[in-house]
Motif scaffolding. Sequence first.
Motif, short mmCIF file in Angstrom:
data_model
loop_
_atom_site.label_atom_id
_atom_site.label_comp_id
_atom_site.label_asym_id
_atom_site.label_seq_id
_atom_site.Cartn_x
_atom_site.Cartn_y
_atom_site.Cartn_z
N SER A 43 0.83 -1.20 0.00
CA SER A 43 0.00 0.00 0.00
C SER A 43 0.86 1.25 0.00
N PRO A 44 0.62 2.22 -0.90
CA PRO A 44 1.42 3.43 -0.92
C PRO A 44 1.40 4.19 0.40
N SER A 45 0.23 4.23 1.06
CA SER A 45 0.17 4.95 2.34
C SER A 45 1.02 4.27 3.39
N ASP A 46 1.03 2.92 3.39
CA ASP A 46 1.88 2.19 4.33
C ASP A 46 3.35 2.47 4.05
N THR A 47 3.72 2.47 2.76
CA THR A 47 5.10 2.71 2.39
C THR A 47 5.55 4.09 2.84
N ALA A 48 4.71 5.08 2.63
CA ALA A 48 5.06 6.43 3.02
C ALA A 48 5.24 6.55 4.52
N ALA A 49 4.33 5.91 5.27
CA ALA A 49 4.42 5.98 6.73
C ALA A 49 5.68 5.33 7.22
N ALA A 50 6.01 4.12 6.68
CA ALA A 50 7.18 3.40 7.15
C ALA A 50 8.46 4.12 6.78
N ALA A 51 8.51 4.68 5.57
CA ALA A 51 9.75 5.30 5.09
C ALA A 51 10.05 6.59 5.83
N ALA A 52 9.02 7.23 6.37
CA ALA A 52 9.21 8.54 6.96
C ALA A 52 9.43 8.51 8.47
N LEU A 53 9.62 7.33 9.06
CA LEU A 53 9.80 7.25 10.51
C LEU A 53 11.05 8.00 10.94
N PRO A 54 10.91 8.95 11.85
CA PRO A 54 12.09 9.69 12.31
C PRO A 54 12.94 8.85 13.25
N SER A 55 14.23 9.17 13.31
CA SER A 55 15.13 8.42 14.19
C SER A 55 14.77 8.61 15.65
N SER A 56 14.06 9.70 15.97
CA SER A 56 13.64 9.90 17.36
C SER A 56 12.70 8.79 17.81
N LEU A 57 12.05 8.11 16.85
CA LEU A 57 11.20 6.97 17.17
C LEU A 57 11.97 5.65 17.04
N THR A 58 12.63 5.44 15.91
CA THR A 58 13.28 4.15 15.66
C THR A 58 14.51 3.92 16.54
N SER A 59 15.14 5.00 17.01
CA SER A 59 16.36 4.86 17.82
C SER A 59 16.14 5.13 19.30
N GLN A 60 14.88 5.24 19.72
CA GLN A 60 14.63 5.54 21.13
C GLN A 60 15.09 4.38 22.02
N LYS A 61 15.56 4.71 23.18
CA LYS A 61 16.01 3.74 24.16
C LYS A 61 14.95 3.60 25.26
N LEU A 62 14.57 2.39 25.53
CA LEU A 62 13.54 2.14 26.54
C LEU A 62 14.16 2.13 27.93
N ARG A 224 9.05 -3.77 17.52
CA ARG A 224 10.05 -4.76 17.09
C ARG A 224 11.41 -4.11 16.87
N GLN A 225 11.41 -2.99 16.17
CA GLN A 225 12.66 -2.31 15.88
C GLN A 225 13.35 -1.83 17.14
N VAL A 226 12.59 -1.18 18.02
CA VAL A 226 13.18 -0.61 19.23
C VAL A 226 13.67 -1.71 20.17
N LEU A 227 12.99 -2.85 20.17
CA LEU A 227 13.45 -3.98 20.98
C LEU A 227 14.69 -4.65 20.38
N GLY A 228 15.04 -4.30 19.14
CA GLY A 228 16.24 -4.83 18.52
C GLY A 228 16.07 -6.15 17.82
N ASP A 229 14.85 -6.45 17.38
CA ASP A 229 14.57 -7.74 16.73
C ASP A 229 14.47 -7.58 15.22
N ARG A 230 15.16 -8.44 14.49
CA ARG A 230 15.09 -8.43 13.03
C ARG A 230 13.75 -8.94 12.54
N LYS A 231 13.17 -9.91 13.26
CA LYS A 231 11.88 -10.50 12.90
C LYS A 231 10.90 -10.33 14.06
N MET A 232 9.62 -10.33 13.70
CA MET A 232 8.56 -10.26 14.70
C MET A 232 8.16 -11.67 15.13
#
Length: 517
Positions: A43-62, A224-232
């Motif tokens: 889905s184009p909307s899904d692609t846009a949402a996933a591609a635009a994730l800022p590092s403040s989200l994907t690299s956050q430390k829990l 999944r990404q923040v927990l450091g897992d390649r697969k769900m």
Amino acid sequence: MTRFVRWTALAAAAALLVGGCSGGSSDDGKGDGGTGAATPSSSPSDTAAAAALPSSLTSQKLDWAGCKGTSDSPAPSSEWRCATLKVPLDWAKPQGKTIGLALIRAKARGGDRIGSLLFNFGGPGGSGVSMMPLYGATVSALRERYDLVSWDPRGVGGSEGVRCRSDRDIESAESIDATPDTAAEETVYFQDATAFGKGCRRAAGELMAHVSTTDTARDMDLMRQVLGDRKMHYFGISYGTELGGVYAHLFPKNVGRLILDAVVDPSADTIGHAENQTRGFQRALDDYLKSTGQDPAQGTRKIAALLKDLDANPLPTGTSRKLTQTLAVTGIVLPLYSKASWPTLTSALEAAENGDGSELLTLADDYNERDASGRYGTTTHSQRVISCLDDKQRPTAAETKKLLPRFEKLSPVFGAFLGWDTAGWCHDWPVAGQWDTPEVSAPGAAPVLVVGNTGDPATPYEGARRMADELGKGVGVELTWKGEGHGAYGSGSDCVDSTVNAYLLKGTVPKDGKVCS
């Protein structure tokens, strides 16, 4: 108004939870610590949402710390740690406002760790933070190689949980007839539905349009990404199977080992789900009646006659509250979730036949999360906000009335309640629904193990085959258990437990269609 049976009753699960092959091999799925963007769907909307994730989200430390208790549940033991994950309020605007999701985790005990195993226990609207420690003993074998992780989905509990009305208003609404017999009762029934929706709008605000199953599936992939897992790696129960199927559709290349147990039929719309559950609960009631030596048809007629009498003459309970017809059906529903609770149902029905409604009222209170002080939980609030955002269909009163004879033929006990519920649950809802049925096709995904139980009342076992088929050839793998109760894993079948454990711990995929009896 209470939806008697959404795809699982978390209050029921908590009340009843006291204990809790050869084939191909899948990828081991070990995490590589990466935090790159998720593989999106087509889905184009899904692609846009996933591609635009800022590092403040994907690299956050829990910041994992000791879990705090709530008014509903005490703090778990120190092996459980809690944290908050930031996710976008609106996945179409991932750079915008964020909300916090409450997470809970117990780290793997063994040295050969695979990664995180996420759990959703159903509802929708159930708190994973509260349920995960209770379920820990049941899945202790899985903790040898997985961190056990769950969370409160958006709009639930510690994750911006929604409360739509006060305890006093909830108790008052329990007196409303959920199977209206007159024009006046019908008016009150639908007025209450409108009032509930307005209360949810006031409580949830802008969040109300962003608590869908699709939103939560996207939250899972960021998790999944923040927990450091390649697969769900994921264990979904009841409604959690629908969530798992939607995740697999959106992110097929990220699927590791997914278990879907007590499977929601993804091909059923609002009416179809109600019909499925009417069949499922009547099937469970028949099995219960057989276990007591009664003829199912005769026993059903006896219970239906009791309910008809309660409609006009509620029973005393030893308190100021009375057992109404609606509360009685709710009380009957709860023990059908587990065969171990069937003796409780026998006692409650016998007491009601003798003029005492207290035992059925207690069962209804357990289902409705009402404590001794008159406080109610909010699972049904979150459940309604989520499901009415998902479901596009809005059957009218006229349409429902035409369907009632069919529902009542399926079950004289549950048919009318589940039939009327199709019109009342999302009546006059402030936010439009998103789909008729969820899309769960997942071409290219790793094998997903789909577990159905022939005696499941809330998610009849036919849904497992339909989920396996819709996931796609080579993806959906069905395992059937000839048992009773809601769900199969941890319910007493060594065959089921060993098959699931082999899949999750070793990557062993059973033959599609395997049966455990």
